[in-house]
Design an enzyme around this catalytic site. Structure first.
Site, PDB file in Angstrom:
ATOM      1  N   ARG A  69     -11.559  14.173   7.959  1.00 36.59           N
ATOM      2  CA  ARG A  69     -12.006  14.675   6.514  1.00 36.59           C
ATOM      3  C   ARG A  69     -13.540  15.057   6.869  1.00 36.59           C
ATOM      4  NH1 ARG A  69     -10.669   9.733   3.360  1.00 36.59           N
ATOM      5  NH2 ARG A  69      -9.174   9.034   4.272  1.00 36.59           N
ATOM      6  N   GLU A  85      -8.159  -5.243   5.215  1.00 33.21           N
ATOM      7  CA  GLU A  85      -8.090  -5.305   3.417  1.00 33.21           C
ATOM      8  C   GLU A  85      -6.679  -5.763   2.947  1.00 33.21           C
ATOM      9  OE1 GLU A  85      -8.858  -1.457   4.662  1.00 33.21           O
ATOM     10  OE2 GLU A  85      -9.541  -1.221   3.379  1.00 33.21           O
ATOM     11  N   ARG A 122      -2.764  -2.384  -3.574  1.00 32.82           N
ATOM     12  CA  ARG A 122      -3.679  -1.463  -3.206  1.00 32.82           C
ATOM     13  C   ARG A 122      -3.522  -0.131  -4.164  1.00 32.82           C
ATOM     14  NH1 ARG A 122      -6.223   1.499   2.148  1.00 32.82           N
ATOM     15  NH2 ARG A 122      -8.074   2.025   1.264  1.00 32.82           N
ATOM     16  N   ASN A 163       0.413  -0.966  -0.220  1.00 30.06           N
ATOM     17  CA  ASN A 163       0.189  -0.513  -0.252  1.00 30.06           C
ATOM     18  C   ASN A 163       0.933   0.695   0.241  1.00 30.06           C
ATOM     19  OD1 ASN A 163      -1.487   2.421   0.472  1.00 30.06           O
ATOM     20  ND2 ASN A 163      -2.734   1.233   2.696  1.00 30.06           N
ATOM     21  N   HIS A 167     -13.103   2.375   0.239  1.00 30.19           N
ATOM     22  CA  HIS A 167     -13.390   1.574   0.994  1.00 30.19           C
ATOM     23  C   HIS A 167     -13.324   0.020   0.594  1.00 30.19           C
ATOM     24  CE1 HIS A 167     -12.396   4.435   4.135  1.00 30.19           C
ATOM     25  NE2 HIS A 167     -11.295   4.026   4.203  1.00 30.19           N
TER      26      HIS A 167
END
Ligand code: AMP
Length: 399
Positions: A242, A385, A92, A8, A181
């Site tokens: 965020r 993940e 990813r 990632n 996601h």
């Protein structure tokens, strides 16, 4: 045993794991590593091998150096990429645009196509491409697979995927809801039917991925029909830093009246808003402590977070019509029992009842937290993940 390497790559960091794709979600990977501050005067590499931690602090010029150096450290401990059997490298990739809905075996053309999507994800895809290029150079004989964060949402119905803005402008500029996601939403939603003892095709469910980034999705018979993140990961729920959904007019106001530049507004909404922007901290453990100490900003931030989460849960219940399960996952969803309790409070009339004792149990695997007579089952299912990417990459590499 065969393993997968999962990468990632961020703009100044690389996270990676070497793991068994057939492992359980809670199993420790063989290797997990984090390269940070790439391109800065002082960088750091932290690698955990079979539970033991190794750290080095040194300048790391670029992603290539970061990865080479990590592999060197792993080799010194007998778990380098040539010491263990790695059958696939899973990357990813944040944005698959309209092109990629499924994981893709990487070749030069695929790299170019991911590059072409950069305008849609200028903060993420460039680093993802860097990671892919470097890893293919270092490990040219292993199949590399791109797994897209947007993939699970690629076939959402147009009513959920399109925005009510000028169709010509939207079409020409790729403006639509892509969702993010997706790997986690898919991984979780695939486990829920077995927990319910039902045929996956018949299950309607809501997945709440509440981590530092947060998103929720409505899933019908295994297909996502709506999700809270939008064209970018800025939309939807309140997150660590965020803002989630806001009136788009606020951006014009900040630009015209407050005199902020577009880049300043971008930074404000992505990095200086959310729980952190309202309370000063973005970790829910600290936020909880501040609330207990009587901090009113922390209390207000928490209430805004919960209110927004409940708004989405309510709207997805209506979008789905009938809901079999609501599942909490990711750092906050798995660990913050107070968030689960408050998100699900006073919903008995909608068939949702939490069992406080079940909700109190530690986070050690998939579990139900609703009462036996709750019509809608509420679960906590740990996400992983990296494992999901490892599984997808291995499956595709075998073909
Ligand atoms: P993630 O992005 O999924 O890794 O989630 C990270 C976030 O999970 C942290 O910023 C915390 O807010 C939250 N978190 C992690 N552990 C706990 C915990 N034990 N209790 C409450 N919140 C937690």
């Amino acid at each position: 045993m065969t393993y997968a390497l999962v990468l990632n790559s961020g703009s100044s960091s690389i996270k990676f794991q070497v793991l068994d794709p057939t492992a359980d979600a809670n199993d420790e990977p063989l290797v997990s590593g984090l390269v940070e501050q790439i391109g800065e005067p002082q960088g750091s590499i932290t690698i955990k091998i079979r539970g033991e931690k190794y750290s080095v602090q040194e300048p790391i010029a670029d992603h290539s150096v970061g990865l080479e150096r990590s592999f060197q450290i792993m080799t010194e401990h007998g778990v380098g990429p040539h010491d263990v059997d790695i059958s696939a490298v899973g990357h990813r990739v944040v944005h698959g645009g309209k092109v990629f809905s499924e994981p893709e075996l990487i070749n030069d053309q695929v790299v170019e196509m991911i590059r072409d999507i950069i305008p849609l994800a200028p903060l993420h895809n460039p680093a993802n491409v860097d990671g892919i290029v470097v890893a293919r150079e270092i490990l040219p004989d292993i199949p590399h697979v791109a797994v897209f964060d947007t993939g699970f949402f690629a076939d959402m119905p147009p009513a959920a995927a399109l925005y009510a803005i000028n169709a010509k402008v939207a079409g020409e500029n790729g403006v639509r809801r892509y969702g993010f996601h997706g790997t986690s939403h898919e991984f979780i939603s695939q486990q829920v039917p077995a927990l319910l003892g039902k045929d996956p095709k018949s299950v309607n469910q809501i997945v709440l991925h509440l981590g530092n980034g947060a998103s929720c999705s409505a899933v019908q018979g295994g297909h996502a029909i709506d999700t809270s993140m939008g064209m970018t990961p800025l939309a939807g729920l309140v997150m660590g830093t965020r803002c989630g959904d806001i009136d788009p007019g606020i951006i014009f106001h900040l630009y015209r009246t407050a005199g902020l530049s577009i880049d300043e507004i971008d930074t404000l909404l992505n990095r200086q808003s959310g729980i952190k922007g309202m309370s000063g901290v973005n970790d829910f453990r600290e936020l909880r402590q501040m609330i207990e100490d009587g901090d009113t900003d922390a209390w207000s931030a928490y209430n805004i977070y919960i209110h927004q989460l409940r708004r989405y849960i309510g709207s997805y219940m209506i979008a789905l019509g009938r809901v079999d399960a609501i599942t909490f996952t990711a750092g906050v969803g798995e660990n913050a029992k107070f968030v689960r309790e408050d998100a699900m409070a006073d919903l008995e009339m909608y068939g949702i009842k939490i069992d406080p004792e079940r909700n109190d149990l530690p986070n050690d695997g998939p579990r139900e937290i609703s009462t036996d007579d709750s019509a809608v089952k509420v679960f906590v299912v740990p996400t992983n993940e990296e494992l999901a990417i490892a599984q997808k990459a291995t499956a595709l590499a075998k073909k």
